[in-house]
Design a protein around this motif. Sequence first.
Motif, PDB file in Angstrom:
ATOM      1  N   PRO A 145      53.208  36.074  51.618  1.00 36.04           N
ATOM      2  CA  PRO A 145      53.166  35.128  52.739  1.00 36.04           C
ATOM      3  C   PRO A 145      52.055  35.436  53.736  1.00 36.04           C
ATOM      4  O   PRO A 145      51.400  34.513  54.247  1.00 36.04           O
ATOM      5  N   ALA A 146      51.798  36.710  54.006  1.00 33.12           N
ATOM      6  CA  ALA A 146      50.753  37.075  54.966  1.00 33.12           C
ATOM      7  C   ALA A 146      49.374  36.744  54.417  1.00 33.12           C
ATOM      8  O   ALA A 146      48.507  36.231  55.141  1.00 33.12           O
ATOM      9  N   VAL A 147      49.134  37.036  53.138  1.00 33.64           N
ATOM     10  CA  VAL A 147      47.845  36.719  52.515  1.00 33.64           C
ATOM     11  C   VAL A 147      47.632  35.207  52.496  1.00 33.64           C
ATOM     12  O   VAL A 147      46.561  34.704  52.836  1.00 33.64           O
ATOM     13  N   ALA A 148      48.665  34.467  52.117  1.00 32.88           N
ATOM     14  CA  ALA A 148      48.551  33.017  52.049  1.00 32.88           C
ATOM     15  C   ALA A 148      48.281  32.421  53.425  1.00 32.88           C
ATOM     16  O   ALA A 148      47.458  31.502  53.560  1.00 32.88           O
ATOM     17  N   ALA A 149      48.954  32.927  54.462  1.00 33.72           N
ATOM     18  CA  ALA A 149      48.773  32.393  55.810  1.00 33.72           C
ATOM     19  C   ALA A 149      47.367  32.648  56.330  1.00 33.72           C
ATOM     20  O   ALA A 149      46.751  31.774  56.947  1.00 33.72           O
ATOM     21  N   ALA A 150      46.834  33.838  56.094  1.00 32.06           N
ATOM     22  CA  ALA A 150      45.502  34.191  56.603  1.00 32.06           C
ATOM     23  C   ALA A 150      44.404  33.416  55.895  1.00 32.06           C
ATOM     24  O   ALA A 150      43.417  33.013  56.512  1.00 32.06           O
ATOM     25  N   THR A 151      44.546  33.221  54.602  1.00 34.76           N
ATOM     26  CA  THR A 151      43.492  32.574  53.835  1.00 34.76           C
ATOM     27  C   THR A 151      43.553  31.048  53.914  1.00 34.76           C
ATOM     28  O   THR A 151      42.542  30.373  53.706  1.00 34.76           O
ATOM     29  N   LYS A 152      44.705  30.512  54.240  1.00 30.47           N
ATOM     30  CA  LYS A 152      44.887  29.058  54.245  1.00 30.47           C
ATOM     31  C   LYS A 152      43.983  28.369  55.251  1.00 30.47           C
ATOM     32  O   LYS A 152      43.398  27.309  54.962  1.00 30.47           O
ATOM     33  N   SER A 153      43.841  28.964  56.439  1.00 30.11           N
ATOM     34  CA  SER A 153      43.103  28.300  57.518  1.00 30.11           C
ATOM     35  C   SER A 153      41.704  28.869  57.739  1.00 30.11           C
ATOM     36  O   SER A 153      40.972  28.384  58.609  1.00 30.11           O
ATOM     37  N   ALA A 154      41.312  29.892  56.980  1.00 32.97           N
ATOM     38  CA  ALA A 154      40.030  30.558  57.221  1.00 32.97           C
ATOM     39  C   ALA A 154      38.856  29.686  56.781  1.00 32.97           C
ATOM     40  O   ALA A 154      38.953  28.901  55.838  1.00 32.97           O
ATOM     41  N   ASP A 155      37.741  29.853  57.473  1.00 38.26           N
ATOM     42  CA  ASP A 155      36.522  29.134  57.109  1.00 38.26           C
ATOM     43  C   ASP A 155      35.819  29.786  55.924  1.00 38.26           C
ATOM     44  O   ASP A 155      35.089  29.120  55.187  1.00 38.26           O
ATOM     45  N   ALA A 156      36.002  31.079  55.765  1.00 40.80           N
ATOM     46  CA  ALA A 156      35.465  31.807  54.610  1.00 40.80           C
ATOM     47  C   ALA A 156      36.504  32.830  54.176  1.00 40.80           C
ATOM     48  O   ALA A 156      37.222  33.390  55.008  1.00 40.80           O
ATOM     49  N   VAL A 157      36.571  33.059  52.877  1.00 40.13           N
ATOM     50  CA  VAL A 157      37.531  34.010  52.318  1.00 40.13           C
ATOM     51  C   VAL A 157      36.794  34.948  51.374  1.00 40.13           C
ATOM     52  O   VAL A 157      36.123  34.494  50.437  1.00 40.13           O
ATOM     53  N   PHE A 158      36.883  36.245  51.643  1.00 38.04           N
ATOM     54  CA  PHE A 158      36.409  37.273  50.721  1.00 38.04           C
ATOM     55  C   PHE A 158      37.650  37.887  50.086  1.00 38.04           C
ATOM     56  O   PHE A 158      38.536  38.366  50.802  1.00 38.04           O
ATOM     57  N   PHE A 159      37.695  37.900  48.739  1.00 34.69           N
ATOM     58  CA  PHE A 159      38.948  38.271  48.078  1.00 34.69           C
ATOM     59  C   PHE A 159      38.708  39.249  46.930  1.00 34.69           C
ATOM     60  O   PHE A 159      37.622  39.313  46.346  1.00 34.69           O
ATOM     61  N   ASP A 160      39.760  39.974  46.615  1.00 34.50           N
ATOM     62  CA  ASP A 160      39.771  40.998  45.570  1.00 34.50           C
ATOM     63  C   ASP A 160      39.271  40.433  44.243  1.00 34.50           C
ATOM     64  O   ASP A 160      39.896  39.579  43.633  1.00 34.50           O
ATOM     65  N   GLY A 161      38.128  40.945  43.797  1.00 32.93           N
ATOM     66  CA  GLY A 161      37.560  40.526  42.525  1.00 32.93           C
ATOM     67  C   GLY A 161      37.484  41.657  41.517  1.00 32.93           C
ATOM     68  O   GLY A 161      36.623  41.643  40.635  1.00 32.93           O
ATOM     69  N   THR A 162      38.385  42.629  41.630  1.00 35.51           N
ATOM     70  CA  THR A 162      38.274  43.865  40.844  1.00 35.51           C
ATOM     71  C   THR A 162      38.277  43.608  39.338  1.00 35.51           C
ATOM     72  O   THR A 162      37.316  43.937  38.635  1.00 35.51           O
ATOM     73  N   PHE A 163      39.355  43.023  38.845  1.00 37.92           N
ATOM     74  CA  PHE A 163      39.507  42.847  37.393  1.00 37.92           C
ATOM     75  C   PHE A 163      39.644  41.377  37.024  1.00 37.92           C
ATOM     76  O   PHE A 163      40.317  40.612  37.716  1.00 37.92           O
ATOM     77  N   TRP A 164      39.037  41.014  35.897  1.00 44.04           N
ATOM     78  CA  TRP A 164      39.199  39.655  35.405  1.00 44.04           C
ATOM     79  C   TRP A 164      40.569  39.468  34.759  1.00 44.04           C
ATOM     80  O   TRP A 164      41.254  38.468  34.983  1.00 44.04           O
ATOM     81  N   SER A 165      40.995  40.438  33.959  1.00 44.89           N
ATOM     82  CA  SER A 165      42.262  40.311  33.225  1.00 44.89           C
ATOM     83  C   SER A 165      43.133  41.526  33.440  1.00 44.89           C
ATOM     84  O   SER A 165      42.659  42.607  33.799  1.00 44.89           O
ATOM     85  N   SER A 166      44.407  41.329  33.199  1.00 44.30           N
ATOM     86  CA  SER A 166      45.375  42.413  33.386  1.00 44.30           C
ATOM     87  C   SER A 166      45.070  43.605  32.490  1.00 44.30           C
ATOM     88  O   SER A 166      45.184  44.764  32.898  1.00 44.30           O
ATOM     89  N   ASP A 167      44.674  43.347  31.254  1.00 42.64           N
ATOM     90  CA  ASP A 167      44.470  44.417  30.268  1.00 42.64           C
ATOM     91  C   ASP A 167      42.998  44.753  30.063  1.00 42.64           C
ATOM     92  O   ASP A 167      42.608  45.267  29.012  1.00 42.64           O
ATOM     93  N   GLU A 168      42.170  44.490  31.067  1.00 40.75           N
ATOM     94  CA  GLU A 168      40.720  44.672  30.936  1.00 40.75           C
ATOM     95  C   GLU A 168      40.347  46.092  30.513  1.00 40.75           C
ATOM     96  O   GLU A 168      39.541  46.301  29.604  1.00 40.75           O
ATOM     97  N   LEU A 169      40.911  47.080  31.181  1.00 35.21           N
ATOM     98  CA  LEU A 169      40.584  48.468  30.856  1.00 35.21           C
ATOM     99  C   LEU A 169      41.220  48.901  29.542  1.00 35.21           C
ATOM    100  O   LEU A 169      40.647  49.713  28.804  1.00 35.21           O
ATOM    101  N   ILE A 170      42.395  48.377  29.246  1.00 37.50           N
ATOM    102  CA  ILE A 170      43.088  48.736  28.010  1.00 37.50           C
ATOM    103  C   ILE A 170      42.280  48.278  26.801  1.00 37.50           C
ATOM    104  O   ILE A 170      42.086  49.018  25.826  1.00 37.50           O
TER     105      ILE A 170
END
Length: 308
Positions: free
Chosen positions: A210-235
Amino acid sequence: MLIRILGSAAGGGFPQWNCGCPNCAGVRTGSIRAQARTQESVAVSADGKSWFLLNASPEVRQQIESFEKLHPRAQRDTPIAGIVLTNGDLDHCLGLLSLRESQPLALYATPRVRSGFTEGNVLYRTLERFEGQVVWHALELGEPGPELALVLPGGAPSGLTLRAFAAPGKAALHLDQSKPEPGDNIGLLIRDTRTQKTLAYVPAAGANSPAVAAATKSADAVFFDGTFWSSDELIKLGASERRAEDMAHWPIGGPEGSLKFLGQLSASRKVLIHINNTNPMLRDDSPERAEVHAQGVEVAFDGMELTL
Protein backbone atom coordinates in the motif's frame (compact mmCIF):
# COMPACT_ATOMS: atom_id res chain seq x y z
CA MET A 1 13.80 19.40 -9.93
CA LEU A 2 17.04 18.37 -11.59
CA ILE A 3 17.95 14.68 -11.53
CA ARG A 4 21.23 13.09 -12.58
CA ILE A 5 21.79 9.33 -12.49
CA LEU A 6 25.33 8.82 -11.25
CA GLY A 7 25.13 5.03 -11.17
CA SER A 8 22.41 2.66 -12.36
CA ALA A 9 23.61 -0.89 -11.65
CA ALA A 10 22.88 -3.14 -8.70
CA GLY A 11 25.57 -4.21 -6.22
CA GLY A 12 28.74 -5.29 -8.02
CA GLY A 13 28.17 -3.00 -10.99
CA PHE A 14 28.16 -4.00 -14.65
CA PRO A 15 30.32 -5.82 -15.48
CA GLN A 16 30.74 -7.40 -12.06
CA TRP A 17 34.37 -8.03 -11.18
CA ASN A 18 34.05 -11.80 -10.72
CA CYS A 19 31.32 -12.55 -13.25
CA GLY A 20 31.74 -14.13 -16.66
CA CYS A 21 28.04 -14.39 -17.53
CA PRO A 22 27.09 -13.62 -21.15
CA ASN A 23 26.26 -10.00 -20.25
CA CYS A 24 29.49 -9.28 -18.39
CA ALA A 25 31.69 -11.13 -20.87
CA GLY A 26 29.95 -9.45 -23.77
CA VAL A 27 30.25 -5.89 -22.46
CA ARG A 28 33.96 -6.44 -21.73
CA THR A 29 34.69 -7.58 -25.27
CA GLY A 30 32.23 -5.26 -26.98
CA SER A 31 30.41 -8.19 -28.55
CA ILE A 32 26.97 -7.12 -27.26
CA ARG A 33 25.10 -3.84 -27.50
CA ALA A 34 25.29 -2.68 -23.89
CA GLN A 35 27.11 -0.10 -21.82
CA ALA A 36 28.94 -0.50 -18.52
CA ARG A 37 27.28 0.88 -15.41
CA THR A 38 28.46 1.79 -11.91
CA GLN A 39 26.50 1.01 -8.76
CA GLU A 40 23.27 2.88 -8.13
CA SER A 41 23.29 6.48 -6.91
CA VAL A 42 21.30 9.53 -7.99
CA ALA A 43 21.84 13.27 -7.46
CA VAL A 44 18.86 15.63 -7.10
CA SER A 45 18.70 19.42 -6.86
CA ALA A 46 16.16 22.23 -6.83
CA ASP A 47 18.54 24.92 -8.13
CA GLY A 48 21.43 23.13 -9.85
CA LYS A 49 23.86 24.45 -7.24
CA SER A 50 23.23 22.36 -4.12
CA TRP A 51 22.73 18.63 -4.57
CA PHE A 52 21.57 15.67 -2.50
CA LEU A 53 22.75 12.15 -3.22
CA LEU A 54 20.34 9.26 -3.00
CA ASN A 55 22.68 6.55 -1.68
CA ALA A 56 26.48 6.60 -1.67
CA SER A 57 27.90 3.85 -3.84
CA PRO A 58 31.41 2.40 -3.60
CA GLU A 59 32.21 4.34 -6.81
CA VAL A 60 31.16 7.68 -5.33
CA ARG A 61 34.49 9.39 -6.11
CA GLN A 62 34.33 8.32 -9.75
CA GLN A 63 30.69 9.35 -9.94
CA ILE A 64 31.39 12.80 -8.49
CA GLU A 65 34.20 13.33 -10.99
CA SER A 66 31.88 12.31 -13.83
CA PHE A 67 29.47 15.18 -13.08
CA GLU A 68 30.93 18.69 -13.16
CA LYS A 69 28.19 20.18 -11.00
CA LEU A 70 29.42 18.08 -8.06
CA HIS A 71 33.00 19.38 -8.31
CA PRO A 72 34.43 21.62 -5.54
CA ARG A 73 33.91 25.35 -6.06
CA ALA A 74 36.74 26.39 -3.73
CA GLN A 75 39.89 25.04 -2.04
CA ARG A 76 37.85 22.79 0.28
CA ASP A 77 34.22 22.59 -0.77
CA THR A 78 31.45 20.37 -2.08
CA PRO A 79 28.08 21.13 -3.68
CA ILE A 80 26.76 17.97 -1.98
CA ALA A 81 24.46 19.24 0.78
CA GLY A 82 23.39 15.83 2.05
CA ILE A 83 23.07 12.10 1.40
CA VAL A 84 19.92 10.01 1.82
CA LEU A 85 20.23 6.27 2.44
CA THR A 86 17.41 3.95 1.41
CA ASN A 87 18.84 0.88 3.15
CA GLY A 88 22.05 -0.41 4.71
CA ASP A 89 23.32 -2.45 1.76
CA LEU A 90 27.01 -1.94 1.10
CA ASP A 91 26.35 -0.72 -2.44
CA HIS A 92 24.29 2.08 -0.87
CA CYS A 93 26.45 3.19 2.04
CA LEU A 94 30.04 2.03 1.53
CA GLY A 95 30.81 5.22 -0.37
CA LEU A 96 30.36 7.21 2.83
CA LEU A 97 33.74 5.97 4.00
CA SER A 98 35.32 7.42 0.86
CA LEU A 99 34.04 10.88 1.86
CA ARG A 100 36.21 10.96 4.98
CA GLU A 101 38.45 13.92 4.11
CA SER A 102 37.32 16.11 7.01
CA GLN A 103 34.25 17.33 5.13
CA PRO A 104 31.05 17.86 7.17
CA LEU A 105 28.31 15.50 6.01
CA ALA A 106 24.54 15.58 6.51
CA LEU A 107 23.06 12.08 6.35
CA TYR A 108 19.39 11.12 6.22
CA ALA A 109 18.44 7.58 7.23
CA THR A 110 16.11 5.53 9.39
CA PRO A 111 17.39 4.76 12.91
CA ARG A 112 17.72 1.13 11.83
CA VAL A 113 20.03 1.96 8.92
CA ARG A 114 22.02 4.43 11.00
CA SER A 115 22.64 1.94 13.80
CA GLY A 116 23.59 -0.78 11.32
CA PHE A 117 26.25 1.45 9.80
CA THR A 118 27.65 3.04 12.97
CA GLU A 119 27.39 0.51 15.81
CA GLY A 120 30.34 -1.85 16.08
CA ASN A 121 31.87 -0.46 12.89
CA VAL A 122 35.44 0.61 13.65
CA LEU A 123 35.75 2.08 10.16
CA TYR A 124 33.07 4.62 11.05
CA ARG A 125 35.69 6.36 13.18
CA THR A 126 37.07 7.84 9.97
CA LEU A 127 33.91 9.97 9.89
CA GLU A 128 34.36 11.10 13.51
CA ARG A 129 37.58 13.09 13.15
CA PHE A 130 35.98 16.19 14.65
CA GLU A 131 32.78 17.06 16.46
CA GLY A 132 29.91 17.45 14.05
CA GLN A 133 31.68 15.87 11.07
CA VAL A 134 28.51 13.86 10.47
CA VAL A 135 25.01 15.08 11.34
CA TRP A 136 22.29 12.44 11.14
CA HIS A 137 18.68 13.29 10.32
CA ALA A 138 16.20 10.58 11.31
CA LEU A 139 13.60 9.54 8.73
CA GLU A 140 10.16 8.70 10.09
CA LEU A 141 8.04 6.28 8.10
CA GLY A 142 4.43 6.41 6.97
CA GLU A 143 2.40 5.85 3.80
CA PRO A 144 4.34 8.03 3.12
CA GLY A 145 5.67 9.58 6.35
CA PRO A 146 5.81 13.19 7.56
CA GLU A 147 7.37 15.69 5.18
CA LEU A 148 10.95 16.60 6.05
CA ALA A 149 12.78 19.56 4.53
CA LEU A 150 16.18 18.81 3.03
CA VAL A 151 18.35 21.63 4.31
CA LEU A 152 21.55 23.31 3.19
CA PRO A 153 24.60 23.75 5.44
CA GLY A 154 23.55 26.39 7.95
CA GLY A 155 19.93 25.23 7.97
CA ALA A 156 18.41 27.13 5.02
CA PRO A 157 15.80 25.18 3.01
CA SER A 158 17.08 23.61 -0.19
CA GLY A 159 13.78 23.73 -2.04
CA LEU A 160 13.36 19.96 -1.72
CA THR A 161 11.41 17.94 0.81
CA LEU A 162 11.07 14.21 1.26
CA ARG A 163 8.68 11.71 2.76
CA ALA A 164 9.93 8.21 3.59
CA PHE A 165 7.92 5.00 3.48
CA ALA A 166 8.69 1.36 4.13
CA ALA A 167 9.22 -0.77 1.03
CA PRO A 168 9.13 -4.58 1.16
CA GLY A 169 12.70 -5.71 1.68
CA LYS A 170 15.34 -7.12 3.99
CA ALA A 171 18.08 -5.89 6.25
CA ALA A 172 21.52 -5.77 4.68
CA LEU A 173 23.34 -9.12 4.52
CA HIS A 174 25.95 -8.07 7.08
CA LEU A 175 23.25 -7.16 9.63
CA ASP A 176 20.86 -9.22 11.76
CA GLN A 177 18.09 -10.42 9.44
CA SER A 178 16.29 -12.46 12.12
CA LYS A 179 14.36 -9.42 13.39
CA PRO A 180 13.13 -7.46 10.37
CA GLU A 181 11.91 -3.90 10.83
CA PRO A 182 10.08 -1.49 8.49
CA GLY A 183 13.13 0.78 8.54
CA ASP A 184 15.34 -1.85 6.91
CA ASN A 185 14.41 -0.74 3.40
CA ILE A 186 12.60 2.41 2.36
CA GLY A 187 11.38 4.41 -0.59
CA LEU A 188 11.33 8.19 -0.91
CA LEU A 189 8.84 10.72 -2.22
CA ILE A 190 10.82 13.87 -3.02
CA ARG A 191 9.03 17.16 -3.76
CA ASP A 192 10.29 20.37 -5.34
CA THR A 193 8.63 23.13 -3.31
CA ARG A 194 8.80 25.58 -6.22
CA THR A 195 7.27 23.46 -8.98
CA GLN A 196 5.45 20.94 -6.73
CA LYS A 197 6.81 18.14 -8.94
CA THR A 198 7.54 14.86 -7.19
CA LEU A 199 9.92 11.93 -7.64
CA ALA A 200 9.12 8.52 -6.15
CA TYR A 201 12.41 6.71 -5.59
CA VAL A 202 12.18 2.96 -4.87
CA PRO A 203 15.47 1.30 -5.87
CA ALA A 204 14.71 -1.91 -3.96
CA ALA A 205 11.29 -3.51 -3.49
CA GLY A 206 10.49 -7.16 -2.90
CA ALA A 207 6.84 -6.68 -3.85
CA ASN A 208 4.12 -4.10 -4.10
CA SER A 209 2.56 -2.66 -0.93
CA PRO A 210 0.00 0.00 0.00
CA ALA A 211 2.80 2.47 0.78
CA VAL A 212 4.61 1.81 -2.52
CA ALA A 213 1.37 2.07 -4.48
CA ALA A 214 0.38 5.33 -2.76
CA ALA A 215 3.75 7.02 -3.35
CA THR A 216 4.06 6.00 -6.98
CA LYS A 217 0.44 6.65 -7.95
CA SER A 218 0.66 10.45 -7.82
CA ALA A 219 4.37 10.99 -8.58
CA ASP A 220 5.52 12.87 -11.66
CA ALA A 221 8.48 10.51 -12.05
CA VAL A 222 9.09 7.04 -10.66
CA PHE A 223 12.47 5.33 -10.28
CA PHE A 224 11.88 1.66 -9.47
CA ASP A 225 13.71 -1.57 -8.66
CA GLY A 226 15.05 -3.03 -11.89
CA THR A 227 17.32 -5.67 -10.36
CA PHE A 228 16.10 -8.89 -11.97
CA TRP A 229 14.05 -9.60 -15.05
CA SER A 230 12.83 -13.02 -13.88
CA SER A 231 12.45 -14.85 -10.62
CA ASP A 232 14.87 -17.62 -11.63
CA GLU A 233 17.38 -15.42 -13.48
CA LEU A 234 20.38 -16.43 -11.39
CA ILE A 235 19.28 -20.06 -11.14
CA LYS A 236 19.12 -20.46 -14.93
CA LEU A 237 22.65 -19.07 -15.23
CA GLY A 238 23.96 -21.35 -12.49
CA ALA A 239 25.05 -18.30 -10.52
CA SER A 240 22.91 -18.90 -7.44
CA GLU A 241 20.19 -21.11 -6.02
CA ARG A 242 18.15 -18.14 -4.81
CA ARG A 243 15.23 -16.55 -6.56
CA ALA A 244 14.79 -12.81 -6.97
CA GLU A 245 12.10 -12.78 -4.28
CA ASP A 246 14.49 -14.50 -1.84
CA MET A 247 16.71 -11.42 -2.18
CA ALA A 248 13.74 -9.05 -1.78
CA HIS A 249 13.51 -7.95 -5.40
CA TRP A 250 10.27 -7.94 -7.39
CA PRO A 251 10.97 -9.44 -10.84
CA ILE A 252 10.22 -7.14 -13.76
CA GLY A 253 8.87 -9.56 -16.36
CA GLY A 254 5.96 -11.97 -16.44
CA PRO A 255 2.25 -11.57 -15.73
CA GLU A 256 2.88 -10.69 -12.08
CA GLY A 257 6.00 -8.64 -12.70
CA SER A 258 6.62 -5.01 -11.79
CA LEU A 259 6.59 -3.91 -15.44
CA LYS A 260 2.83 -4.37 -15.61
CA PHE A 261 2.46 -2.27 -12.46
CA LEU A 262 4.74 0.48 -13.79
CA GLY A 263 3.00 0.55 -17.14
CA GLN A 264 -0.27 1.48 -15.43
CA LEU A 265 1.18 4.48 -13.57
CA SER A 266 0.46 8.00 -14.82
CA ALA A 267 3.98 9.35 -14.18
CA SER A 268 5.54 11.11 -17.16
CA ARG A 269 8.88 9.35 -16.59
CA LYS A 270 9.17 5.78 -15.31
CA VAL A 271 12.71 4.45 -14.97
CA LEU A 272 14.10 1.07 -13.92
CA ILE A 273 17.26 1.43 -11.83
CA HIS A 274 19.53 -0.78 -9.66
CA ILE A 275 19.93 -3.27 -12.52
CA ASN A 276 21.75 -6.53 -11.89
CA ASN A 277 24.55 -7.49 -14.25
CA THR A 278 22.65 -10.62 -15.34
CA ASN A 279 19.48 -8.78 -16.40
CA PRO A 280 18.83 -9.31 -20.14
CA MET A 281 17.28 -5.83 -20.53
CA LEU A 282 20.80 -4.39 -20.19
CA ARG A 283 21.22 -5.32 -23.86
CA ASP A 284 20.00 -2.47 -26.04
CA ASP A 285 18.61 -4.84 -28.68
CA SER A 286 17.06 -7.49 -26.42
CA PRO A 287 13.37 -8.49 -26.50
CA GLU A 288 13.22 -7.57 -22.82
CA ARG A 289 14.37 -4.00 -23.55
CA ALA A 290 11.74 -3.73 -26.27
CA GLU A 291 9.07 -4.97 -23.85
CA VAL A 292 10.10 -2.33 -21.31
CA HIS A 293 9.90 0.46 -23.87
CA ALA A 294 6.52 -0.79 -25.08
CA GLN A 295 5.15 -0.10 -21.60
CA GLY A 296 6.45 3.47 -21.61
CA VAL A 297 9.24 2.62 -19.17
CA GLU A 298 12.93 3.52 -19.49
CA VAL A 299 16.12 1.71 -18.47
CA ALA A 300 18.50 3.85 -16.41
CA PHE A 301 22.06 4.46 -17.51
CA ASP A 302 24.94 6.37 -15.96
CA GLY A 303 24.77 10.04 -16.90
CA MET A 304 21.02 10.02 -17.64
CA GLU A 305 19.37 13.35 -16.73
CA LEU A 306 15.78 14.37 -16.07
CA THR A 307 14.14 17.69 -15.33
CA LEU A 308 10.77 17.86 -13.57
